[in-house]
Write a protein that holds these residues in place. Structure first.
Motif, PDB file in Angstrom:
ATOM      1  N   ALA A 261       7.119  45.098  47.678  1.00  0.00           N
ATOM      2  CA  ALA A 261       6.919  43.890  48.485  1.00  0.00           C
ATOM      3  C   ALA A 261       7.047  44.181  49.979  1.00  0.00           C
ATOM      4  N   PHE A 262       7.629  45.325  50.325  1.00  0.00           N
ATOM      5  CA  PHE A 262       7.893  45.623  51.725  1.00  0.00           C
ATOM      6  C   PHE A 262       7.047  46.766  52.277  1.00  0.00           C
TER       7      PHE A 262
ATOM      8  N   PHE B 295      16.558  42.714  49.625  1.00  0.00           N
ATOM      9  CA  PHE B 295      15.948  41.856  50.636  1.00  0.00           C
ATOM     10  C   PHE B 295      15.211  42.671  51.700  1.00  0.00           C
ATOM     11  N   TYR B 296      15.305  44.017  51.628  1.00  0.00           N
ATOM     12  CA  TYR B 296      14.497  44.874  52.496  1.00  0.00           C
ATOM     13  C   TYR B 296      14.481  46.280  51.878  1.00  0.00           C
TER      14      TYR B 296
ATOM     15  N   GLU C 125      17.419  33.443  55.842  1.00  0.00           N
ATOM     16  CA  GLU C 125      16.180  34.195  55.642  1.00  0.00           C
ATOM     17  C   GLU C 125      16.385  35.321  54.635  1.00  0.00           C
ATOM     18  N   VAL C 126      17.525  35.986  54.748  1.00  0.00           N
ATOM     19  CA  VAL C 126      17.823  37.075  53.812  1.00  0.00           C
ATOM     20  C   VAL C 126      17.897  36.548  52.382  1.00  0.00           C
TER      21      VAL C 126
ATOM     22  N   THR D  61      14.465  35.659  51.023  1.00  0.00           N
ATOM     23  CA  THR D  61      13.704  36.843  50.633  1.00  0.00           C
ATOM     24  C   THR D  61      14.196  37.394  49.297  1.00  0.00           C
ATOM     25  N   ALA D  62      15.521  37.453  49.140  1.00  0.00           N
ATOM     26  CA  ALA D  62      16.079  37.949  47.883  1.00  0.00           C
ATOM     27  C   ALA D  62      15.663  37.060  46.711  1.00  0.00           C
TER      28      ALA D  62
ATOM     29  N   ALA E  66      12.984  35.206  46.506  1.00  0.00           N
ATOM     30  CA  ALA E  66      11.549  35.390  46.252  1.00  0.00           C
ATOM     31  C   ALA E  66      11.295  36.675  45.468  1.00  0.00           C
ATOM     32  N   ILE E  67      12.041  37.731  45.798  1.00  0.00           N
ATOM     33  CA  ILE E  67      11.891  38.999  45.070  1.00  0.00           C
ATOM     34  C   ILE E  67      12.293  38.815  43.618  1.00  0.00           C
TER      35      ILE E  67
ATOM     36  N   SER F 183       9.621  36.901  41.783  1.00  0.00           N
ATOM     37  CA  SER F 183       8.414  37.703  41.584  1.00  0.00           C
ATOM     38  C   SER F 183       8.593  38.695  40.443  1.00  0.00           C
TER      39      SER F 183
END
Length: 628
Positions: A97-98, A117-118, A151-152, A155-156, A158-159, A162
Motif C-alpha cells: 500500500a505504500f 501504518f507506514y 491520521e496514523v 491508515t492502520a 484502512a490497511i 484491505s
C-alpha cells in the motif's frame, strides 16, 4: 546490556546481536513493551544472505546515533523472514500500500497492536533521491505518531480492512481444470518466454537490465506429463530455460549451484546468494529433462556446500565473503577453482528449514532413483532423519509433536511451522519412500498431511496449532498464500502431498482433498500461470490418467531397473519384495500383491489398473519415455 538476539535460533538475528540497537526478536514481549511505553514499533525484516540487509545493517543499525533515535521513540523488532514467513507475507502485503518496490530489507512501522501504518524497504543513512535518509524517516514517523495520531490510526484501520477483504476474496468458485484448460494455460505461459535468452518475461523484449528469476515452479508445470504429451512445443520452453540458465552466469561452474536471480535478462550479473529452495526445485527440473550433468552439479552443491554436520541442509549461502580483508559481493564466485583455493567461502546460513529440506529430500530422492545414485538417496535419508528429530515442538501432552519452522545446530526454533512446511516435507518423505522403499516414510508423510486436516471441517487445510500466535491473536490477518513463486505455496504443497499419497494407494479422500484446493484457486491460476506453476502441475496430474510403475526386485543393477528409471510415469517405485509388502501393510494399495520370483518383475499400471507383470525391459518403453 546483553543482547536479546545472542542465543536465538536464527543466524540472521545473531548477525545483529552486536548492534547498538536494542532489538527484540519477534514475539509478544515486544508489542507488550510498545503498549507499556505507548510508542510505535519498527519491524525490520530480512534474512542472512540478503545483500541490502547487510548494507543497511552496516550503515544504520551499527550507528549509535540511529540506535539512540530508535531507543527514544520506538520498540525495534528484528525478524528473519525465513524463520517467520507468515509474518513476512503479512507485512509484505501491507507494505504494497505504500511502495510498489517491494523487497528486503522490509521496513515496517506499526501500532503496538502490530498493525502497519507506514512501510518501505532499504533506506540509506543520508538522502539519496528518491530515498530519504533513514533517520529522517524515523523523525517523520515519530512526528506523525505524536502530533497526527488520528491520521496514523485511520491508515492502520484502512490497511486492516484491505487485508481482510483480500482474505475474503482469496478463494473463488471453480472446478478442477480440464486438460484443455491446462493446455491453454501452458500456451499462455509459454507466450511469456524470452525469445532471445529463454526463461520468462513480462514483455516481448524488455530492457537488457531487466531482472530475471528461474521460476522453477513454472518449469515444473510445463514438464508435467500432461503438458509434455498434449503441448510439446510449449513444454519445450522449460528445456530452453534450463539450458540457457545452465550455460549462463546464473550457474556456478565450479560448485554447480544456481544463484538466486540475474540482474539482466541474458542471465548475466547474478545476485550471488544461493538458496536451497531454488536449487532443490531446479534439481527436479533437470531430473525431469534427463540432464544428468546439471543435476549432478546441483546435487554436489547441496551435499558439499549446504549440507550441515547434522545431516540437514542449510537455508542459503551468502553473496558476500571476505577477500583481502574486505567484504566483497560476488568476488569469490567470480574466480575459478584454482582462484578459490585458500579463500574463505561465503557463509552458509545453517538454519535447517523444515519445508525447504523437504524440497531437497524429494529432489535428491527422485534424482537418485532416476540415475541410480544411492549416495544422493542416502543424503536425503539423513536430512529426513534430522528434520523429523530436530524440527519438532515439545510434546504439549497430546502425544503429538508438531513441526516447528526450523532448527539450528539441533535446537528447534520457537517459530511455528507453516502449511508449506507440512506439505513440502510430506512430499519429500513420499519421494524417499518410493526411492528407498521405506514404508515408515510414507506413513510419516500421511500423518503430517492428516494433521493439517484434523481441525478442518470445511475441508480447508490448516496448520496444526494455528500457526504464528502473535499474528493469530493480533489484528493482522492474511489469507493462506496460493501463489507459487520461488517455491510451492502452502496450499499447493499440501495438495501435491495429498495427491502423492493417493498415487501410492492411499484412500480416495486424499485425491478429493487435492481437488478441493485446486478447484478453489483454479480461476486465478489459469489466468496467471507464471505465478501458480505448482498448483497447475497438481491440476495436470488430476486431469490426466496416472501411470504408476512398480518394479519389485532385490537386484538394483538389473536391466529392468535401468529401463524403469527412464520411464516418465507419475510413480516409478523400485522396491524390494519386503518393502512392497511393508508399503501394502501400511495402507498403500498400489503395492498390494506386488511380488517377485527369481527375476525382477515390473507392474505397469494406469490409474491403479495394472497390466500383466513383465520381466522384459522392452515392455516398459511404450508411453511417456523420458529423455536419456
Amino acid at each position: 546490556m546483553a543482547s536479546r538476539l545472542e542465543h536465538v535460533q536464527s543466524p540472521y538475528l545473531r548477525q545483529h546481536a552486536g548492534n547498538p540497537v536494542d532489538w527484540f526478536p519477534w514475539g509478544r514481549e515486544a508489542f507488550d513493551e510498545a503498549r507499556r511505553r505507548a510508542v510505535p514499533v519498527l519491524v525490520s525484516i530480512g534474512y542472512s544472505t540478503c545483500h541490502w540487509c547487510h548494507v543497511m545493517a552496516r550503515e544504520s543499525f551499527a550507528d549509535p546515533e540511529t540506535a539512540a533515535d530508535l531507543a527514544e521513540g520506538f520498540v525495534a523488532i528484528k525478524v528473519d523472514r525465513e524463520e517467520h514467513p507468515e509474518v513476512d507475507a503479512s507485512y509484505m502485503a501491507a507494505a504494497s500500500a505504500f511502495t510498489p518496490h517491494l523487497g528486503w530489507p522490509l521496513t515496517v512501522f506499526t501500532t503496538p497492536e502490530g498493525v502497519p501504518f507506514y512501510a518501505g524497504t532499504y533506506y540509506p543513512p543520508a538522502p539519496r533521491p528518491p530515498l530519504p535518509a533513514f533517520r529522517d524517516v524515523l523523525r517523520a514517523v515519530r512526528e506523525a505518531w505524536t502530533n497526527r495520531r488520528d491520521e496514523v490510526d485511520a491508515t492502520a484501520s484502512a490497511i486492516t480492512a484491505s487485508l481482510a477483504r483480500s482474505g475474503d476474496a482469496a478463494e473463488k468458485e471453480g472446478s478442477v481444470p480440464s486438460a484443455g484448460a491446462l493446455v491453454a494455460a501452458a500456451r499462455s505461459l509459454a507466450a511469456q518466454e524470452d525469445p532471445d535468452h529463454g526463461g520468462f518475461v513480462n514483455a516481448p523484449r524488455p530492457a537488457p537490465n531487466t531482472p530475471k528469476f528461474p521460476v522453477a515452479t513454472a518449469l515444473g508445470f510445463l514438464l508435467s506429463p500432461l503438458v509434455r504429451a498434449a503441448a510439446p512445443a510449449e513444454s519445450a520452453a522449460a528445456a530452453r530455460a534450463m539450458n540457457a540458465m545452465a550455460g549462463s552466469e546464473l550457474r556456478d561452474p565450479v560448485e554447480g549451484g544456481f544463484f538466486r536471480y540475474a540482474t539482466r535478462r541474458d542471465w548475466g550479473v547474478p545476485h550471488y546468494e544461493r538458496m536451497l529452495t531454488d536449487n532443490a526445485l531446479l534439481l527436479d527440473a533437470a531430473t525431469a529433462l534427463g540432464d544428468h550433468a546439471t543435476a549432478a552439479g546441483i546435487a554436489s552443491f547441496l551435499l558439499e556446500v549446504l549440507r550441515r554436520p547434522s545431516g540437514g541442509f542449510g537455508a542459503a549461502q551468502d553473496s558476500e565473503s571476505i577477500i583481502d580483508g574486505r567484504r566483497d559481493e560476488g568476488g569469490y564466485y567470480a574466480r575459478d577453482a584454482a582462484g578459490r583455493t585458500g579463500l574463505e567461502p561465503p557463509a552458509v546460513d545453517g538454519k535447517v528449514v523444515t519445508g525447504w529440506n523437504g524440497l531437497a529430500i524429494g529432489a535428491l530422492a527422485r534424482a537418485g532413483a532416476r540415475w541410480g545414485e544411492p549416495h544422493w538417496i542416502a543424503a536425503a535419508e539423513d536430512a529426513a532423519r534430522t528434520v523429523l528429530r530436530d524440527n519438532r515442538a515439545p510434546d504439549a501432552g497430546s502425544g503429538i509433536r508438531a513441526l516447528v519452522r526450523a532448527s539450528l545446530e539441533g535446537t528447534p526454533s520457537a517459530a511455528a511451522a507453516t502449511l508449506a512446511d507440512y506439505g513440502q516435507l510430506a512430499r519429500g518423505l513420499v519421494a524417499l519412500a518410493v526411492a528407498g522403499g521405506a514404508p515408515e516414510h510414507a506413513a510419516a508423510a500421511r500423518e503430517l498431511v492428516d494433521a493439517c486436516f484434523a481441525e478442518a471441517p470445511d475441508g480447508r487445510p490448516a496448520v496444526p496449532g494455528g500457526g504464528d500466535p502473535v499474528l493469530r491473536e493480533g489484528a493482522m490477518t492474511v489469507a493462506a498464500e496460493a501463489t507459487d513463486g520461488d517455491q510451492p505455496s502452502g496450499l499447493s504443497a499440501i495438495a501435491a502431498a495429498c495427491l502423492d499419497l493417493w498415487l501410492l494407494g492411499a484412500p480416495e479422500e486424499y485425491r478429493r482433498r487435492a481437488e478441493r484446493i485446486v478447484a478453489a484457486h483454479a480461476p486465478e491460476a489459469l489466468a496467471r500461470p507464471l505465478a501458480h506453476g505448482e498448483l497447475l502441475r497438481v491440476a495436470a496430474v488430476l486431469a490426466d490418467e496416472p501411470r504408476q510403475l512398480v518394479v519389485v526386485t532385490a537386484e538394483p543393477a538389473a536391466p529392468l531397473v535401468g529401463a524403469a528409471r527412464r520411464v516418465d510415469a507419475d510413480v516409478v517405485a523400485i522396491v524390494t519384495p519386503d518393502a512392497a509388502a511393508g508399503l501394502a501393510a501400511a495402507g498403500f494399495s498400489l503395492f498390494e500383491g506386488k511380488t517377485a520370483a527369481a527375476a525382477p518383475v515390473a507392474y505397469d499400471c494406469r490409474a491403479f489398473v495394472c497390466r500383466l507383470p513383465t520381466t522384459d525391459p522392452a515392455d516398459l518403453h511404450r508411453e511417456r519415455v523420458r529423455s536419456s
